[in-house]
Design a protein around this motif. Structure first.
Motif, PDB file in Angstrom:
ATOM      1  N   UNK A   1       0.804  -1.224   0.000  1.00  0.00           N
ATOM      2  CA  UNK A   1       0.000   0.000   0.000  1.00  0.00           C
ATOM      3  C   UNK A   1       0.841   1.281   0.000  1.00  0.00           C
ATOM      4  N   UNK A   2       2.183   1.152   0.228  1.00  0.00           N
ATOM      5  CA  UNK A   2       3.066   2.321   0.247  1.00  0.00           C
ATOM      6  C   UNK A   2       3.969   2.401  -0.977  1.00  0.00           C
ATOM      7  N   UNK A   3       4.026   1.326  -1.757  1.00  0.00           N
ATOM      8  CA  UNK A   3       5.004   1.253  -2.849  1.00  0.00           C
ATOM      9  C   UNK A   3       4.889   2.426  -3.820  1.00  0.00           C
ATOM     10  N   UNK A   4       3.684   2.796  -4.168  1.00  0.00           N
ATOM     11  CA  UNK A   4       3.489   3.844  -5.177  1.00  0.00           C
ATOM     12  C   UNK A   4       3.416   5.241  -4.576  1.00  0.00           C
ATOM     13  N   UNK A   5       3.567   5.344  -3.271  1.00  0.00           N
ATOM     14  CA  UNK A   5       3.560   6.640  -2.618  1.00  0.00           C
ATOM     15  C   UNK A   5       5.000   7.123  -2.405  1.00  0.00           C
ATOM     16  N   UNK A   6       5.162   8.369  -2.002  1.00  0.00           N
ATOM     17  CA  UNK A   6       6.505   8.905  -1.761  1.00  0.00           C
ATOM     18  C   UNK A   6       6.658   9.314  -0.306  1.00  0.00           C
TER      19      UNK A   6
END
Length: 276
Positions: free
Chosen positions: A188-193
């Protein structure tokens, strides 16, 4: 005076936000002042560096300054000088002749320049004798006289980057955040910065993360006064992780925030964010 430290003074004025015009003929002083006034903003803090090289156009420096005042400007004249024996040593150390020496001795050139600039020296608003000042002391004195308070402060850039894209060549400090778990492996965090709250919270909650940031903040607070004394105005601390997207970004943002809370001029920049 040639050899008195004029170039150091000019660089110090640039450090504190002046627009510096070197070797300006006296005849162009009014034109330059009017251009600076018309430009407005920071351009109005203009320093005109005049010296014996301008004598080909005019030798009446005092008259040029008077003309400025008659046009409504309020110039502040800084005259930089040193004892003759000191000037001689400085010219000898760089093995170059005095610009007014001609076929005579070095001391002859210095004496001729003193006479040429005598009236300007007498009318100067600020007189700086550099005989017993080193470069850093002279710079500090000029900055103290002419700097606004915020321009004397060290400015810190906290730069995030990805090691796989190479080290930042302009970094003063490089630190490695790869000891922290990588949010990339959390779906759930992979595509966030690291600029997003969810990623930042995850990174900073890891063991050692807050201590890492606090240690870096103490390091910068401890070294900042020394950098300022030595004339360094900008420091870059580079924080790296694998790709420059999660850990380094979150750490950089948090470190910059803490430095600002400690009244340091700090900002976060992210070199490699968006490259993946």
């Amino acid at each position: 005076m040639s050899g008195g430290g004029r170039s150091t003074v000019a660089r110090a004025l640039e450090n504190v936000g002046y627009y510096v015009v070197d070797n300006l003929p006296q005849a162009l002083m009014i034109d330059m002042a009017e251009l600076a006034f018309a430009a407005g903003g920071s351009a109005r803090r203009t320093a005109m560096v005049l010296d014996v090289r301008s004598r080909a156009f005019s030798t009446d420096l005092a008259g040029a300054i008077k003309a400025l005042r008659e046009r409504g400007f309020q110039p502040q004249v800084v005259f930089v000088d040193a004892d003759t024996d000191v000037l001689i040593r400085r010219f000898e150390s760089v093995r170059r002749p005095h610009p007014m020496q001609g076929e005579g001795r070095l001391s002859d050139g210095i004496a001729a320049e003193r006479e040429l600039l005598r009236e300007a020296r007498e009318q100067a608003d600020v007189f700086i004798d550099t005989s017993h000042l080193n470069v850093n002391q002279l710079r500090a004195r000029v900055e103290e006289m002419f700097a606004a308070e915020d321009t004397r402060r060290l400015r810190v850039t906290v730069l995030s980057f990805g090691f796989k894209y190479g080290l930042p060549p302009d970094a003063d400090f490089v630190v490695d955040a790869r000891f922290l778990p990588n949010p990339y492996w959390v779906p759930e965090l992979r595509d966030r910065s690291g600029r997003e709250q969810e990623v930042s919270r995850y990174v900073l909650s890891q063991r050692g993360a807050v201590t890492f940031v606090e240690t870096l903040a103490r390091l910068l607070n401890a070294t900042a006064p020394g950098f300022e004394r030595e004339g360094k105005r900008y420091v870059t601390i580079a924080v790296g992780c694998t790709g420059g997207k999660h850990r380094s970004v979150a750490i950089a943002e948090e470190l910059a925030r803490r430095l600002r809370e400690g009244r340091m001029a700090a900002s976060a920049q992210h070199r490699d964010l968006g490259r993946e």
